[in-house]
Motif scaffolding. Structure first.
Motif, short mmCIF file in Angstrom:
data_model
loop_
_atom_site.label_atom_id
_atom_site.label_comp_id
_atom_site.label_asym_id
_atom_site.label_seq_id
_atom_site.Cartn_x
_atom_site.Cartn_y
_atom_site.Cartn_z
N THR A 53 0.82 -1.22 0.00
CA THR A 53 0.00 0.00 0.00
C THR A 53 0.86 1.27 0.00
N HIS A 55 2.08 2.92 -2.37
CA HIS A 55 1.67 3.90 -3.38
C HIS A 55 0.47 4.73 -2.93
N LEU A 56 -0.17 4.32 -1.84
CA LEU A 56 -1.35 5.03 -1.34
C LEU A 56 -1.00 6.05 -0.27
N LEU A 59 -2.37 9.55 -0.81
CA LEU A 59 -3.82 9.56 -0.67
C LEU A 59 -4.21 9.43 0.80
N ARG A 481 -16.35 11.79 -3.30
CA ARG A 481 -15.65 11.23 -4.46
C ARG A 481 -16.57 10.35 -5.31
N SER A 676 -8.33 4.66 1.89
CA SER A 676 -7.45 4.70 0.71
C SER A 676 -7.46 3.35 0.00
N TRP A 677 -7.50 2.27 0.79
CA TRP A 677 -7.57 0.93 0.18
C TRP A 677 -8.89 0.76 -0.58
N ASP A 680 -8.73 2.80 -3.81
CA ASP A 680 -7.82 2.16 -4.76
C ASP A 680 -8.45 0.90 -5.35
N THR A 681 -9.11 0.13 -4.51
CA THR A 681 -9.75 -1.10 -4.97
C THR A 681 -10.89 -0.79 -5.94
N LYS A 683 -10.82 1.65 -7.87
CA LYS A 683 -10.18 2.37 -8.99
C LYS A 683 -10.58 3.84 -9.02
N SER A 685 -8.85 7.11 -7.75
CA SER A 685 -7.51 7.45 -7.27
C SER A 685 -7.41 8.84 -6.65
N ARG A 686 -8.42 9.68 -6.85
CA ARG A 686 -8.27 11.07 -6.39
C ARG A 686 -8.57 11.20 -4.89
#
Length: 686
Positions: A53, A55-56, A59, A481, A676-677, A680-681, A683, A685-686
């Motif tokens: 994680t 890369h998160l 975020l 979001r 954040s997970w 991301d899951t 899709k 990303s913002r």
């Protein structure tokens, strides 16, 4: 995602045989907390999750800042009158824990408090930040002021294992007295004169089984055992009626109650039995002047309210009779009124019974909401304090004028950053289960969200616990979001009354799981959801593991927090915390082969197979005494070994308990990690 290979747990075959069935458990070794290999494995999983994680991180920081920036960090609660004092709590920016305070009462109306200014004469009872002393975990288990306002009994814990140390503070001098009692449970009660404090302790299975009497100023070893509950299905607790006339000692299993009372001005006397336990009969008692009020289910599953003479408390006369459509939840006795908290049509409500008038119910305007009595310690009062919230309305505190029948808003939780409830909508939908039962779903979404949209579907469905519509600051980060957030009110919970609960336990437990799947499919069919990520914790984590097994293709992801996913093995081991008590919820697979076979057919760990599973995030705590850390650890190990799909992540808090990290900033960071997970899951990303 990480390029690192996920940890692979070693296999150490361990056989067990029950009712002629022999099962091999390759990961049973993970139950040994003291084994260095266990800790090494958990740490390896944490390292893998951290890298997977990584890369998160940006975020996560964004989400943390959103939660923080929407929260009024320096804030305070609405003061509550008790005797000669107004009591309240406050928080300060940058500090993890709350501060409990009081000021002397100068009239009948609450003082006007400003969040960033201490009132003249403010007395700090407990400062959690000072008590925590910079440690990784801190919790208060008991905080109880004596009836005369001169002493405070409080207990603290620094590990998360929910075993507390009791201290006594002299509020006239500010001195913490030498009294110190380790290893106590939550709660407790003072005698009328504040000279004696009653507390509970637990046995080796973490069952509250003893009530002790402590005389202030005497050594803990001189404390007197007042009552011991030997039936391993029962736990006990001690409290004080609102009138402060009676101490109430309650014994209860999941299905049966027994209550004893003692005049609070005679703390060394003998407790009187209200009515002997009768299997399947639950009851609770409050004192209402010249009689007791008894809330019980002896004549109907949704409970009725009765009165009982003080000198003959086992003789019950109906006051509010049983109704098939209304579950009575609780009763509050006041000098001039009786207030009943109830549930009907999936919503909570308040019924007022004046001593000198006709009963009535308090109306509320929103289509879905949650309301309940909150902070009403005074017996003689013309005002009822209520807590109210909905999925778009932040938690709000009201006084209800019982004589004028008027709601008076005292405070609504501030949501910073320009939150406008008019930007959001809430709905009640109904899914149809496989047996035709209609399942309520509560939904909240921004009005400008294009649907179908990614959806988080939350569920619990056990212990008659209801997931009522409520507000969340952190949830706004999803809604803004473009997410839909929904709660599936599945059977096993209490949203639709006691029968709703009974239809989701024992040999009907699978209804909980199929109801949740039906709710997810309904959201997709009605164009609410483009994809569904399931989320649940504790017994709701069992739900998450079960639906991942029975309908993995239905979900784009699963978040299972402190999940009860190894339920069969836990229920087979009576030495584990809570197991014997829990037999009245799940059944007893140790002694009943039918229960064993039924549980084996649905428990998540037992039923992992080679199908393609969605991504799964499991979160647990090393010191959890309710759902032990090894349940999700074993589950993830088996998923990695047997299942396709994923990835499967395990995150273990190495210094926390069932509720996760204790400080509010730490908790916000944990929620930001989970959100954040989810993003991301899905899709996003913002």
């Amino acid at each position: 995602m990480s390029s690192q290979r996920p940890p692979k747990a070693k296999k150490v075959p361990s056989e067990r045989t029950h009712h002629g069935d022999t099962v091999v458990d390759e990961y049973a070794w993970l139950t040994v907390k003291e084994d260095p290999d266990t800790i090494a494995y958990l740490e390896a999983e944490n390292a893998y999750t951290e890298e997977a994680t990584a890369h998160l991180k940006p975020l996560q920081e964004t989400l943390f800042q959103e939660i923080k920036n929407r929260t009024l960090e320096t804030d305070l609660s609405v003061p509550t009158r008790k005797g000669a004092w107004w009591y309240y709590s406050r928080t300060e920016e940058g500090k993890q824990y709350g501060i409990q305070c009081r000021v002397a009462a100068q009239g009948e109306t609450p003082p006007e408090l400003k969040a960033d200014e201490a009132l003249p004469g403010e007395e700090v009872l407990l400062d959690g930040n000072e008590l925590a002393a910079g440690g990784d975990f801190f919790a208060i288990g008991t905080s109880s002021v004596s009836p005369d306002g001169t002493r405070l009994a409080y207990s603290v814990n620094f590990t998360g294992d929910e075993r507390f140390t009791l201290r006594i503070k002299d509020l006239t001098t500010g001195e913490v007295l030498p009294d110190e009692i380790p290893g106590i449970f939550y709660g407790g009660a003072w005698s009328a004169d504040g000279s004696v404090f009653f507390y509970t302790t637990v046995d080796e299975a973490w069952r509250p089984n003893q009530v002790h009497r402590h005389t202030v100023g005497t050594p803990a070893e001189d404390d007197v055992l007042v009552h011991q509950e030997d039936d391993e299905r029962f736990w006990i607790g001690i409290g004080l009626t609102r009138s402060e006339r009676f101490l109430v000692l309650s014994s209860g299993s999941k299905i049966t109650s027994e209550v004893r009372v003692l005049e609070a001005d005679d703390p060394t006397g003998e407790f009187r039995l209200i009515r002997p336990r009768e299997t399947g009969v639950e009851y609770g008692v409050d004192h209402a002047g010249d009689h007791f009020l008894v809330l019980h289910n002896r004549n109907g599953e949704n409970f009725e309210l009765a009165t009982a003479p003080l000198d003959s408390p086992g003789d019950w006369t109906p006051l509010v009779e049983h109704r098939e459509d209304t579950r009575l939840l609780d009763v509050d006795a006041f000098a001039g009124y009786t207030v009943v908290h109830f549930r009907r049509d999936g919503l909570t409500g308040i019924r007022v019974l004046p001593r000198d008038g006709e009963p009535y119910e308090i109306p509320f305007p929103e289509p879905i909401y949650d309301v309940g009595p909150a902070g009403n310690p005074e017996f003689v009062t013309e005002r009822l304090r209520l807590g109210y919230t909905s999925m778009v309305t932040p938690p709000s505190m009201y006084d209800y004028d019982l004589r004028a029948r008027e709601l008076i808003l005292l405070k609504q939780k501030a949501v910073l950053g320009g939150y406008d409830p008019a930007d959001y909508e809430q709905f009640r939908e109904w899914a149809t289960a496989s047996d035709g039962t209609r399942i309520p779903i509560s939904i909240v979404v921004r009005k400008d969200t294009e649907r179908p949209a990614p959806t988080v579907l939350y569920g619990y469905g056990s212990y008659e616990t209801s997931m009522d519509p409520s507000f969340s600051i952190a949830r706004l980060s999803l809604l803004d979001r473009g997410f839909v957030f929904a709660v599936a009110h599945v059977r096993g919970g209490g949203e639709m009354g006691r029968r709703w609960y009974e239809d989701g336990k024992f040999q009907k437990k699978k209804n909980t799981f199929t109801d949740f799947v039906a709710a997810a499919e309904h959201l997709k069919a009605e164009d609410w959801s483009s994809s569904v990520i399931a989320r649940g914790g504790s017994a709701g984590g069992l739900l998450m593991g079960a639906v991942a097994n029975i309908a993995p293709e239905t979900f784009a992801g699963v978040v299972a927090e402190v999940p009860f996913v190894d339920a069969l093995n836990s229920m087979l081991d009576p030495s584990l915390p809570l197991t014997v008590i829990e037999w009245d919820e799940w059944g007893d697979p140790l002694h009943d082969p039918e229960v064993y076979a039924y549980m084996k057919s649905y428990t998540p760990y037992e039923n992992v197979d080679g199908r393609v599973y969605p991504p799964i995030l499991a979160i647990t705590s090393l010191n959890d005494t309710r759902v032990l850390y090894h349940e999700p650890a074993k589950w993830v190990a088996r998923l990695r070994d047997v299942a396709a799909g994923g990835p499967f992540l395990l995150k273990t808090e190495m210094g926390a308990g069932h509720g996760g990290r204790s400080g509010r900033y730490d908790a916000w960071r944990e929620e930001a990690f989970t959100l954040s997970w989810i993003l991301d899951t899905a899709k996003v990303s913002r």
